[in-house]
Design an enzyme around this catalytic site. Structure first.
Site, PDB file in Angstrom:
ATOM      1  N   ARG A  49     -25.258   2.555  26.052  1.00  0.00           N
ATOM      2  CA  ARG A  49     -24.923   3.940  26.379  1.00  0.00           C
ATOM      3  C   ARG A  49     -26.163   4.640  26.913  1.00  0.00           C
ATOM      4  O   ARG A  49     -27.263   4.103  26.891  1.00  0.00           O
ATOM      5  CB  ARG A  49     -24.343   4.665  25.153  1.00  0.00           C
ATOM      6  CG  ARG A  49     -25.236   4.429  23.920  1.00  0.00           C
ATOM      7  CD  ARG A  49     -25.369   5.570  23.034  1.00  0.00           C
ATOM      8  NE  ARG A  49     -25.955   6.724  23.690  1.00  0.00           N
ATOM      9  CZ  ARG A  49     -27.256   6.872  23.937  1.00  0.00           C
ATOM     10  NH1 ARG A  49     -28.134   5.923  23.615  1.00  0.00           N
ATOM     11  NH2 ARG A  49     -27.701   7.965  24.521  1.00  0.00           N
ATOM     12  N   GLY A  50     -25.934   5.910  27.396  1.00  0.00           N
ATOM     13  CA  GLY A  50     -27.009   6.626  28.075  1.00  0.00           C
ATOM     14  C   GLY A  50     -26.833   6.370  29.561  1.00  0.00           C
ATOM     15  O   GLY A  50     -26.640   5.222  29.981  1.00  0.00           O
ATOM     16  N   ALA A  51     -26.902   7.442  30.355  1.00  0.00           N
ATOM     17  CA  ALA A  51     -26.538   7.341  31.772  1.00  0.00           C
ATOM     18  C   ALA A  51     -27.305   6.234  32.520  1.00  0.00           C
ATOM     19  O   ALA A  51     -26.688   5.370  33.163  1.00  0.00           O
ATOM     20  CB  ALA A  51     -26.726   8.702  32.437  1.00  0.00           C
ATOM     21  N   ARG A  92     -16.512   4.914  32.197  1.00  0.00           N
ATOM     22  CA  ARG A  92     -16.995   6.225  31.747  1.00  0.00           C
ATOM     23  C   ARG A  92     -17.206   7.074  33.000  1.00  0.00           C
ATOM     24  O   ARG A  92     -18.036   6.737  33.852  1.00  0.00           O
ATOM     25  CB  ARG A  92     -18.299   6.100  30.932  1.00  0.00           C
ATOM     26  CG  ARG A  92     -18.110   5.308  29.629  1.00  0.00           C
ATOM     27  CD  ARG A  92     -19.251   5.546  28.662  1.00  0.00           C
ATOM     28  NE  ARG A  92     -19.170   6.837  28.015  1.00  0.00           N
ATOM     29  CZ  ARG A  92     -20.161   7.387  27.298  1.00  0.00           C
ATOM     30  NH1 ARG A  92     -21.307   6.747  27.168  1.00  0.00           N
ATOM     31  NH2 ARG A  92     -20.006   8.560  26.718  1.00  0.00           N
ATOM     32  N   GLN A 198     -25.859  10.160  17.993  1.00  0.00           N
ATOM     33  CA  GLN A 198     -26.880   9.453  18.782  1.00  0.00           C
ATOM     34  C   GLN A 198     -28.282   9.970  18.455  1.00  0.00           C
ATOM     35  O   GLN A 198     -29.256   9.233  18.595  1.00  0.00           O
ATOM     36  CB  GLN A 198     -26.616   9.632  20.283  1.00  0.00           C
ATOM     37  CG  GLN A 198     -25.415   8.872  20.813  1.00  0.00           C
ATOM     38  CD  GLN A 198     -24.167   9.716  20.821  1.00  0.00           C
ATOM     39  OE1 GLN A 198     -23.994  10.617  19.994  1.00  0.00           O
ATOM     40  NE2 GLN A 198     -23.262   9.455  21.754  1.00  0.00           N
ATOM     41  N   ASP A 239     -26.366  13.485  32.371  1.00  0.00           N
ATOM     42  CA  ASP A 239     -25.445  12.445  32.850  1.00  0.00           C
ATOM     43  C   ASP A 239     -25.082  12.635  34.309  1.00  0.00           C
ATOM     44  O   ASP A 239     -24.742  11.673  35.003  1.00  0.00           O
ATOM     45  CB  ASP A 239     -24.180  12.433  31.988  1.00  0.00           C
ATOM     46  CG  ASP A 239     -24.478  11.767  30.660  1.00  0.00           C
ATOM     47  OD1 ASP A 239     -25.025  12.439  29.771  1.00  0.00           O
ATOM     48  OD2 ASP A 239     -24.224  10.551  30.543  1.00  0.00           O
ATOM     49  N   ASN A 249     -24.298  16.977  30.262  1.00  0.00           N
ATOM     50  CA  ASN A 249     -25.014  16.150  29.281  1.00  0.00           C
ATOM     51  C   ASN A 249     -24.206  16.153  27.985  1.00  0.00           C
ATOM     52  O   ASN A 249     -23.161  16.804  27.893  1.00  0.00           O
ATOM     53  CB  ASN A 249     -26.443  16.665  29.071  1.00  0.00           C
ATOM     54  CG  ASN A 249     -27.286  15.689  28.278  1.00  0.00           C
ATOM     55  OD1 ASN A 249     -27.325  14.490  28.592  1.00  0.00           O
ATOM     56  ND2 ASN A 249     -27.957  16.147  27.238  1.00  0.00           N
ATOM     57  N   LYS A 250     -24.687  15.441  27.020  1.00  0.00           N
ATOM     58  CA  LYS A 250     -23.965  15.286  25.755  1.00  0.00           C
ATOM     59  C   LYS A 250     -23.466  16.627  25.221  1.00  0.00           C
ATOM     60  O   LYS A 250     -24.188  17.618  25.256  1.00  0.00           O
ATOM     61  CB  LYS A 250     -24.913  14.618  24.752  1.00  0.00           C
ATOM     62  CG  LYS A 250     -24.361  14.405  23.359  1.00  0.00           C
ATOM     63  CD  LYS A 250     -23.027  13.686  23.321  1.00  0.00           C
ATOM     64  CE  LYS A 250     -23.031  12.374  24.055  1.00  0.00           C
ATOM     65  NZ  LYS A 250     -21.665  11.857  24.316  1.00  0.00           N
TER      66      LYS A 250
HETATM   67  O1  MRU Z   1     -22.259   9.318  25.297  1.00  0.00           O
HETATM   68  P1  MRU Z   1     -23.676   8.894  25.511  1.00  0.00           P
HETATM   69  O2  MRU Z   1     -24.386   8.532  24.251  1.00  0.00           O
HETATM   70  O3  MRU Z   1     -23.796   7.832  26.579  1.00  0.00           O
HETATM   71  O4  MRU Z   1     -24.376  10.198  26.082  1.00  0.00           O
HETATM   72  C1  MRU Z   1     -25.707  10.111  26.509  1.00  0.00           C
HETATM   73  C2  MRU Z   1     -26.284  11.403  26.932  1.00  0.00           C
HETATM   74  O5  MRU Z   1     -25.630  12.411  26.995  1.00  0.00           O
HETATM   75  C3  MRU Z   1     -27.712  11.356  27.396  1.00  0.00           C
HETATM   76  O6  MRU Z   1     -28.356  12.558  27.118  1.00  0.00           O
HETATM   77  C4  MRU Z   1     -27.743  11.114  28.905  1.00  0.00           C
HETATM   78  O7  MRU Z   1     -26.936  10.027  29.244  1.00  0.00           O
HETATM   79  C5  MRU Z   1     -29.117  10.885  29.397  1.00  0.00           C
HETATM   80  S1  MRU Z   1     -29.768   9.343  28.818  1.00  0.00           S
HETATM   81  C6  MRU Z   1     -31.327   9.173  29.505  1.00  0.00           C
END
Ligand code: MRU
Length: 351
Positions: A49-51, A92, A198, A239, A249-250
């Site tokens: 996970r994470g963009a 996603r 997270q 994201d 973002n999250k």
């Molecule tokens: O749902 P997730 O855990 O993939 O969400 C991740 C985030 O929102 C991060 O802040 C974003 O992807 C940036 S990661 C460098």
């Protein structure tokens, strides 16, 4: 400095080797993704996970999924590249990096002459390049961002935008890692980040591994912490950043930005160029992923909401550009008025 390698090729090159982030912080276990189903499931369930990390894993996963078909005729093979690429990209919708990385491979496939084996070789090289570029971009974000940290910086962050979320040392956490590497004192407050935690599970884990001072707080405590004057700056990842600077973002990032504005705390968004999406005009056009209801009420020893009640569970929110003090990118720190449109797409290497 962190030694976390969230995504890499397996030793035999036939799989994407990830840290299974669902098991952290209790268990550090790697997992090999060998089929398109493995890849899609790992991305959907947030094993990876994470963009930036899902962009890298999606590209490498497409290569792995195509490998058994490398003997095919060129034309059906190219159709397969498109079909599998689309399937992975759909898993996603919010993080632009996933569709960006798979589209990049699809373009390379069309542009590569020769047999399906030649195309597969080119795709493997491109996916490796996306991983290497991401690692470099993280470091450059760190270089640009570290200058924004005062001595003894107290940094608040949300979700996990660290090494686990990227191919390198992270985006929001990259300046923190570089500050620590240079012997500067830095303390991080990690929002736990409901509902999937997270922040407390992943950010706190990787910072603690690196020996960096980290304190976990529930999301609803951040504003009080700012009110007490205990936060120098907020840094979060992203994201997708729309052409006008609105940031997806999250979920929980937006209220953090509002609280930071109220308390005159700088609010920085750190992201590689691959997260900027000039094709999306504003945050209103960003598709926000909604996730399963049971993520909200069932993560505890016993259910914390009654069976069958409706659940609102967006995975991301949109923070208006007006609340962002600056963007920390691999190309430098961008302050308002923003002119992202001039920079071209994130995938372009030209500044
Ligand atoms: O749902 P997730 O855990 O993939 O969400 C991740 C985030 O929102 C991060 O802040 C974003 O992807 C940036 S990661 C460098």
């Amino acid at each position: 400095m962190t030694a976390v390698e969230s995504v890499r090729w397996s030793a035999d090159g036939g799989a994407v080797d990830i840290i299974d982030q669902r098991l952290l912080p209790g268990t550090l276990q790697r997992r090999e993704l060998r089929t398109v189903d493995d890849v899609c499931d790992a991305i959907l369930t947030l094993a990876v996970r994470g963009a930036p990390a899902i962009g890298v894993a999606g590209a490498m996963g497409l290569v792995v999924a195509l490998a058994p078909h490398a003997g095919e005729e060129r034309t059906p093979f190219l159709s397969r590249v498109d079909a599998l690429g689309e399937r992975i990209a759909r898993v996603r919708p919010t993080a632009v990096n996933l569709s960006w990385a798979t589209s990049r491979l699809r373009c390379v496939a069309r542009a590569t002459e020769g047999s399906s084996r030649d195309v597969l070789d080119a795709l493997r090289a491109e996916a490796t390049c996306i991983l290497d570029e991401d690692r470099d971009m993280c470091r450059r974000i760190g270089e640009h961002g570290v200058a924004l940290l005062p001595d003894d910086a107290r940094v608040l962050t949300h979700c996990n935008a660290g090494a686990l979320a990227t191919g390198g040392i992270g985006t929001a956490l990259a300046p923190v890692y570089l500050a620590a590497e240079r012997g500067r004192r830095v303390a991080v407050f990690a929002d736990e980040t409901r509902p999937l935690l997270q922040g407390s599970r992943l950010t706190a884990w990787e910072l603690a591994q690196a020996g960096i001072d980290v304190t976990v707080l529930a999301d609803n405590m951040a504003a009080s912490l700012m009110r007490e004057g205990r936060v120098d700056l907020v840094i979060v990842g992203a994201d997708r950043i729309a052409a006008n600077g609105d940031v997806a973002n999250k979920i929980g990032t937006y209220p953090l930005a509002l609280a930071a504005r109220h308390h005159a705390v700088p609010f920085y968004v750190a992201a590689p160029w691959s997260t900027f999406d000039p094709a999306t005009a504003t945050g209103h056009q960003i598709v926000i992923e909604h996730r399963a209801a049971d993520e909200l009420g069932r993560g505890f020893a016993s259910p914390v909401s009654p069976q069958g009640v409706s659940v609102y569970n967006p995975a991301f929110d949109v923070t208006p550009a007006a609340l962002v003090t600056a963007f920390v990118t691999d190309r430098g720190v961008l302050r308002p008025p923003y002119r992202f449109d001039l920079a071209g797409h994130a995938g372009d290497s030209a500044v």
